[in-house]
Design a protein around this motif. Structure first.
Motif, PDB file in Angstrom:
ATOM      1  N   ALA A 134       0.834  -1.205   0.000  1.00 57.31           N
ATOM      2  CA  ALA A 134       0.000   0.000   0.000  1.00 57.31           C
ATOM      3  C   ALA A 134       0.868   1.253   0.000  1.00 57.31           C
ATOM      4  O   ALA A 134       0.486   2.279  -0.569  1.00 57.31           O
ATOM      5  N   VAL A 135       2.032   1.157   0.633  1.00 55.16           N
ATOM      6  CA  VAL A 135       2.955   2.298   0.669  1.00 55.16           C
ATOM      7  C   VAL A 135       3.725   2.416  -0.638  1.00 55.16           C
ATOM      8  O   VAL A 135       3.854   3.519  -1.188  1.00 55.16           O
ATOM      9  N   GLU A 136       4.250   1.308  -1.131  1.00 53.53           N
ATOM     10  CA  GLU A 136       5.075   1.303  -2.341  1.00 53.53           C
ATOM     11  C   GLU A 136       4.529   0.306  -3.362  1.00 53.53           C
ATOM     12  O   GLU A 136       5.127  -0.757  -3.568  1.00 53.53           O
ATOM     13  N   PRO A 137       3.444   0.616  -4.032  1.00 52.55           N
ATOM     14  CA  PRO A 137       2.842  -0.354  -4.961  1.00 52.55           C
ATOM     15  C   PRO A 137       3.690  -0.644  -6.190  1.00 52.55           C
ATOM     16  O   PRO A 137       3.445  -1.644  -6.880  1.00 52.55           O
ATOM     17  N   ASP A 138       4.673   0.193  -6.483  1.00 55.26           N
ATOM     18  CA  ASP A 138       5.493  -0.003  -7.679  1.00 55.26           C
ATOM     19  C   ASP A 138       6.863  -0.594  -7.377  1.00 55.26           C
ATOM     20  O   ASP A 138       7.735  -0.608  -8.253  1.00 55.26           O
ATOM     21  N   ASN A 139       7.073  -1.086  -6.163  1.00 58.62           N
ATOM     22  CA  ASN A 139       8.360  -1.649  -5.762  1.00 58.62           C
ATOM     23  C   ASN A 139       8.434  -3.107  -6.230  1.00 58.62           C
ATOM     24  O   ASN A 139       7.796  -3.995  -5.658  1.00 58.62           O
ATOM     25  N   ALA A 140       9.202  -3.360  -7.278  1.00 59.31           N
ATOM     26  CA  ALA A 140       9.268  -4.704  -7.870  1.00 59.31           C
ATOM     27  C   ALA A 140       9.842  -5.728  -6.888  1.00 59.31           C
ATOM     28  O   ALA A 140       9.360  -6.864  -6.822  1.00 59.31           O
ATOM     29  N   ALA A 141      10.873  -5.347  -6.145  1.00 54.59           N
ATOM     30  CA  ALA A 141      11.463  -6.269  -5.180  1.00 54.59           C
ATOM     31  C   ALA A 141      10.445  -6.647  -4.113  1.00 54.59           C
ATOM     32  O   ALA A 141      10.381  -7.805  -3.670  1.00 54.59           O
ATOM     33  N   LEU A 142       9.634  -5.697  -3.705  1.00 57.27           N
ATOM     34  CA  LEU A 142       8.603  -5.957  -2.714  1.00 57.27           C
ATOM     35  C   LEU A 142       7.545  -6.907  -3.254  1.00 57.27           C
ATOM     36  O   LEU A 142       7.095  -7.817  -2.549  1.00 57.27           O
ATOM     37  N   HIS A 143       7.141  -6.732  -4.493  1.00 52.39           N
ATOM     38  CA  HIS A 143       6.175  -7.647  -5.095  1.00 52.39           C
ATOM     39  C   HIS A 143       6.715  -9.079  -5.086  1.00 52.39           C
ATOM     40  O   HIS A 143       5.976 -10.031  -4.790  1.00 52.39           O
ATOM     41  N   ALA A 144       7.997  -9.230  -5.396  1.00 53.39           N
ATOM     42  CA  ALA A 144       8.600 -10.565  -5.396  1.00 53.39           C
ATOM     43  C   ALA A 144       8.609 -11.159  -3.989  1.00 53.39           C
ATOM     44  O   ALA A 144       8.319 -12.352  -3.799  1.00 53.39           O
ATOM     45  N   ARG A 145       8.952 -10.333  -2.984  1.00 52.73           N
ATOM     46  CA  ARG A 145       8.944 -10.803  -1.599  1.00 52.73           C
ATOM     47  C   ARG A 145       7.544 -11.222  -1.175  1.00 52.73           C
ATOM     48  O   ARG A 145       7.351 -12.250  -0.518  1.00 52.73           O
ATOM     49  N   ALA A 146       6.546 -10.412  -1.530  1.00 50.09           N
ATOM     50  CA  ALA A 146       5.170 -10.716  -1.141  1.00 50.09           C
ATOM     51  C   ALA A 146       4.701 -12.025  -1.773  1.00 50.09           C
ATOM     52  O   ALA A 146       4.095 -12.878  -1.107  1.00 50.09           O
ATOM     53  N   THR A 147       4.990 -12.204  -3.048  1.00 49.08           N
ATOM     54  CA  THR A 147       4.606 -13.435  -3.731  1.00 49.08           C
ATOM     55  C   THR A 147       5.274 -14.642  -3.096  1.00 49.08           C
ATOM     56  O   THR A 147       4.641 -15.675  -2.832  1.00 49.08           O
ATOM     57  N   GLY A 148       6.565 -14.519  -2.828  1.00 46.06           N
ATOM     58  CA  GLY A 148       7.297 -15.610  -2.200  1.00 46.06           C
ATOM     59  C   GLY A 148       6.761 -15.947  -0.822  1.00 46.06           C
ATOM     60  O   GLY A 148       6.666 -17.126  -0.454  1.00 46.06           O
ATOM     61  N   ALA A 149       6.396 -14.916  -0.043  1.00 47.05           N
ATOM     62  CA  ALA A 149       5.868 -15.146   1.303  1.00 47.05           C
ATOM     63  C   ALA A 149       4.543 -15.895   1.251  1.00 47.05           C
ATOM     64  O   ALA A 149       4.308 -16.832   2.025  1.00 47.05           O
ATOM     65  N   HIS A 150       3.674 -15.507   0.345  1.00 47.24           N
ATOM     66  CA  HIS A 150       2.391 -16.200   0.204  1.00 47.24           C
ATOM     67  C   HIS A 150       2.605 -17.667  -0.172  1.00 47.24           C
ATOM     68  O   HIS A 150       1.921 -18.561   0.354  1.00 47.24           O
ATOM     69  N   GLU A 151       3.540 -17.922  -1.063  1.00 51.05           N
ATOM     70  CA  GLU A 151       3.805 -19.299  -1.479  1.00 51.05           C
ATOM     71  C   GLU A 151       4.361 -20.131  -0.329  1.00 51.05           C
ATOM     72  O   GLU A 151       3.963 -21.292  -0.128  1.00 51.05           O
ATOM     73  N   LEU A 152       5.272 -19.557   0.434  1.00 52.91           N
ATOM     74  CA  LEU A 152       5.846 -20.273   1.565  1.00 52.91           C
ATOM     75  C   LEU A 152       4.780 -20.609   2.600  1.00 52.91           C
ATOM     76  O   LEU A 152       4.708 -21.728   3.102  1.00 52.91           O
ATOM     77  N   ARG A 153       3.919 -19.640   2.918  1.00 49.42           N
ATOM     78  CA  ARG A 153       2.885 -19.893   3.924  1.00 49.42           C
ATOM     79  C   ARG A 153       1.869 -20.912   3.426  1.00 49.42           C
ATOM     80  O   ARG A 153       1.360 -21.727   4.201  1.00 49.42           O
ATOM     81  N   ALA A 154       1.573 -20.870   2.132  1.00 44.20           N
ATOM     82  CA  ALA A 154       0.642 -21.853   1.562  1.00 44.20           C
ATOM     83  C   ALA A 154       1.193 -23.268   1.697  1.00 44.20           C
ATOM     84  O   ALA A 154       0.424 -24.238   1.810  1.00 44.20           O
ATOM     85  N   ASP A 155       2.520 -23.382   1.717  1.00 47.16           N
ATOM     86  CA  ASP A 155       3.174 -24.685   1.889  1.00 47.16           C
ATOM     87  C   ASP A 155       3.463 -25.000   3.353  1.00 47.16           C
ATOM     88  O   ASP A 155       4.125 -26.002   3.662  1.00 47.16           O
ATOM     89  N   GLY A 156       3.008 -24.129   4.248  1.00 48.01           N
ATOM     90  CA  GLY A 156       3.236 -24.342   5.671  1.00 48.01           C
ATOM     91  C   GLY A 156       4.653 -24.068   6.124  1.00 48.01           C
ATOM     92  O   GLY A 156       5.076 -24.567   7.167  1.00 48.01           O
ATOM     93  N   LYS A 157       5.388 -23.244   5.369  1.00 48.71           N
ATOM     94  CA  LYS A 157       6.781 -22.954   5.684  1.00 48.71           C
ATOM     95  C   LYS A 157       6.952 -21.553   6.264  1.00 48.71           C
ATOM     96  O   LYS A 157       6.108 -20.679   6.067  1.00 48.71           O
ATOM     97  N   MET A 158       8.076 -21.357   6.950  1.00 50.95           N
ATOM     98  CA  MET A 158       8.420 -20.048   7.504  1.00 50.95           C
ATOM     99  C   MET A 158       8.824 -19.084   6.400  1.00 50.95           C
ATOM    100  O   MET A 158       9.403 -19.500   5.394  1.00 50.95           O
ATOM    101  N   THR A 159       8.566 -17.801   6.620  1.00 51.59           N
ATOM    102  CA  THR A 159       9.034 -16.769   5.691  1.00 51.59           C
ATOM    103  C   THR A 159      10.313 -16.093   6.183  1.00 51.59           C
ATOM    104  O   THR A 159      10.837 -15.213   5.495  1.00 51.59           O
ATOM    105  N   VAL A 160      10.775 -16.466   7.341  1.00 50.68           N
ATOM    106  CA  VAL A 160      11.976 -15.882   7.931  1.00 50.68           C
ATOM    107  C   VAL A 160      12.967 -17.013   8.223  1.00 50.68           C
ATOM    108  O   VAL A 160      12.566 -18.173   8.343  1.00 50.68           O
TER     109      VAL A 160
END
Length: 254
Positions: free
Chosen positions: A176-202
């Motif tokens: 919401a703060v930085e909608p055009d941050n490409a690196a952030l989009h990649a992090r967000a996508t990766g985090a959703h995938e990890l949680r969907a697999d029951g894995k840690m994001t950290v």
């Protein structure tokens, strides 16, 4: 050394760092049961590091000391942490078998909060989160920003071992703060995938956080512009930018 984490409560992590002999440092054991379960599988507690006094970070210590009374407990100089065997202050160095850590004072979330830095890791409790930061219960925006900047100045490869699994919700705010941050989009996508697999994001890394975490990016033009739109004027400085970001996050709903 082997870094891992034990899930606790709904979203806490008890970080563990073990040497080749299996001797293990526990960081912020808010409850004892996950440690007891891991001990049944071979974990051998050797010491405890505590970042701050909140119960979900220290509540398991009395039971652990009852079972392992020789455990050393390194903690901030705060009377609210009654189980400490060693009090630490800014600049102190802690050595546990072959592991060495420097203590950094990082007030803001609480007045006596510390981080432990060493072995390529920062155990930062609730000061810095993956894509976020802690609420200011006992500090000012200036204090909290200074603490975050101090952590941000560490080497970019440093693993960020925070106290909670908040990455997905923090990502929604960061976007919401930085909608055009490409690196952030990649992090967000990766985090959703990890949680969907029951894995840690950290852990994340400080390089990742500097690229994506809005609370470490108060000088970034896109972050300042987002805050300017909320304030209706240009923020006076990075402290005001941070303060408004934190207020925004406090009331944010994805």
């Amino acid at each position: 050394m082997l870094l891992s984490a034990l899930p606790a409560f709904d979203d806490n992590y008890i970080w563990t760092l073990a040497d080749e002999a299996g001797r293990t440092i526990l960081v912020d054991p808010g409850e004892a049961a996950p440690v007891f379960a891991a001990a049944a599988s071979g974990l051998e507690p050797a010491a405890i590091l505590l970042t701050h006094h909140h119960h979900d970070h220290i509540g398991g210590v009395p039971a652990l000391l009852e079972r392992w009374p020789a455990l050393e407990v390194w903690a901030p100089d705060d009377a609210r942490i009654a189980t400490a065997t060693h009090r630490v202050h800014d600049g102190d160095r802690v050595r546990v078998f072959d592991a060495q850590f420097e203590v950094l004072a990082v007030p803001g979330h609480t007045s006596s909060h510390v981080a432990f830095v060493g072995e390529g890791i920062v155990f930062c409790g609730d000061t810095l989160f993956s894509l976020g930061c802690g609420r200011m219960f006992e500090g000012t925006p200036a204090q909290m920003l200074a603490s975050l900047q101090r952590l941000s100045a560490l080497d970019g490869d440093t693993k960020v071992c925070c106290g909670h699994e908040y990455t997905v919700s923090n990502a929604a705010f960061a976007l919401a703060v930085e909608p055009d941050n490409a690196a952030l989009h990649a992090r967000a996508t990766g985090a959703h995938e990890l949680r969907a697999d029951g894995k840690m994001t950290v852990p994340s890394t400080l390089a990742d956080e500097r690229a994506c975490n809005p609370f470490l990016r108060c000088s970034a033009p896109a972050v300042r512009q987002a805050v300017e739109q909320r304030l209706g004027r240009v923020p006076v400085d990075d402290v005001e930018t941070f303060a408004e970001l934190r207020r925004w996050k406090d009331g944010f709903r994805a």
